[in-house]
Enzyme design. Structure first.
Site: not given
Length: 454
Positions: A263, A266, A268-269, A288, A330, A383
């Site tokens: 997933c 945007p 970053g990971k 994604e 994520d 998160c």
């Protein structure tokens, strides 16, 4: 119109879009500032007014309700937003009272009905007569329970307060609840990452405590540094950095491994995974389901000299069977761990959203485990500290596999990564889950669980 008035207008229009159209302040505000041509100081004022008002909206609504002697649902929404902005200036900034009242009344007049300016003037002048402390005492006294008092004073929905209380109690730290709520209302400092093997820390940078490549600038423009680096330096919360590193460093990596960011938006990971893969000779794929967010992933990894194919499939079927050594999940979540950066999220979610999301989270995690090779590892990350989205999902998936999944101790993995001793108390359920917190670690409230397929 003065530059300060323009800043107020930008803040008001952004707040209106957030509350009326479910816009995202972090996406809308920079564009509004650029359109208005605000200089650095005025842009900072517009930013503080916007985010400060959104963070404290619940408290300000309680103040307005008392001062107006009517329910906020009886007030025109545009006038209510002007009042919120005015109350924020009166109770939480050094803006002169007459300027806060007059300009907010003008915003109400331009946005509301004929009687809006008189009503707004009366309410704001009532608020201006007493101190912030006196108003907080009144707000607290209006509560019917301790959780409601905390919610009103610290501007969190009561259900979120209760969810945070349970999550902290799972670590034996329920006494930290008020510190957490306070931290959620503090503007976060900009944290950056210099991708390992691809970028060096600037000379004036200060290392963050836990990520080996996280830093904060001593001064200067972070966005300029990002542009000049070609994407190898980026703005990224330290918790996000640690979540990706927990997967890549959970076990020693071998050349030829294949990793998947399931997933990815945007991105970053994904960028951290790609940088780490370059160090060990691994391959990375990303997925994604949202086309727009998939575009952000491609942009995020564009400066990394590693080919990372990005697919746009449903994550519940994308991994296939037994193809990957490591998978990052994520998962889409309530985002309750990032309320410092996205304050409006607290007003957009409800307990009903948790039930819907936990079903999706469980399906994504099951799919990821099915996509692992023997001995492969999945990092399940949210998160959000909500136990339903974290421990609850993992527990259900463990039951589906008959308890055969090995859980690695994510807390020990983070300690090894940081070379420090982050305060990560054991979970009362005996799991190895690591929970980061804004008030304790100065990160988003990131939950990290590591599961290994036998």
């Amino acid at each position: 119109m003065s530059s300060a008035d323009t800043s107020r207008r930008v803040a008001f229009e952004t707040i209106r879009a957030v509350n009326e159209s479910d816009a995202y302040a972090n996406l809308l505000l920079p564009k509004a500032i650029a359109r208005a041509g605000l200089n650095t100081a005025d842009a900072a004022l517009a930013t503080e007014l916007t985010y400060g008002t959104l963070r404290r909206q619940g408290t300000y609504d309680a103040v307005i309700q008392i001062a107006a002697d009517r329910g906020i649902q009886e007030i025109d929404p545009a006038v209510l937003d002007a009042l919120r902005l005015g109350v924020h200036q009166l109770l939480s900034t050094r803006v002169a009272s007459h300027a806060a009242v007059n300009e907010s009344v003008e915003l109400a007049r331009s946005a509301g009905s004929r009687g809006a300016s008189g009503f707004a003037n009366a309410v704001l002048r009532r608020v201006s007569r007493d101190t912030p402390g006196e108003w907080m005492s009144r707000v607290a006294a209006s509560a019917r329970s301790d959780d409601e008092r905390l919610g009103l004073v610290h501007s969190h929905p009561v259900w979120v307060v209760r969810a945070f209380r349970r999550a902290l109690a799972a670590e034996g730290r329920a006494d930290e609840l008020e510190a957490l709520l306070t931290a959620d209302n503090a503007a976060p400092r900009v944290t950056m990452a210099a991708l390992p093997g691809l970028a060096e820390l600037p000379e004036d940078a200060r290392h963050t405590p836990y990520s080996p490549f996280g830093f904060r600038l001593g001064g200067g423009d972070p966005e300029r540094l990002v542009r000049e680096s070609g994407g190898t330096v980026r703005v990224q919360d330290e918790g996000s950095q640690l979540a990706a590193l927990a997967l890549t460093r959970a076990l020693p990596a071998q050349p030829g491994e294949v990793w998947l960011d399931l997933c990815a938006g945007p991105g970053g990971k994904t960028a951290v995974l790609a940088a780490e893969a370059l160090q060990v000779g691994a391959r990375v794929e990303a997925n994604e389901v949202s086309h727009a967010r998939a575009g952000l992933v491609r942009q995020a990894i564009s400066g990394i000299p590693l080919e990372v194919p990005v697919s746009e499939e449903d994550g519940r079927v994308r991994p296939g069977a037994g193809a990957y050594d490591r998978i990052l999940v994520d998962a889409p979540c309530t985002g309750l761990g990032a309320l410092r950066r996205r304050p409006e999220a607290r007003w957009r979610k409800s307990p009903a959203d948790v039930a819907e999301l936990t079903q999706l989270q469980g399906e994504l995690l099951l799919s990821a485990i099915g996509g692992l090779r023997s001995g492969g590892v999945v990092a399940y990350v949210t998160c959000s500290p909500h136990l339903g989205e974290t421990a609850g999902v993992v527990s259900e998936v463990q039951r589906a596999f008959g308890g055969s999944l090995e859980e690695l101790d994510a807390r020990e993995v983070l300690r090894a990564i940081s070379g420090a001793e982050p305060d990560l108390p054991a979970q009362k359920d005996g799991s190895g889950r690591a929970q980061l917190w804004p008030h304790r670690h100065n990160t988003d409230a990131m939950s990290i669980t590591l599961l290994r397929r036998p």
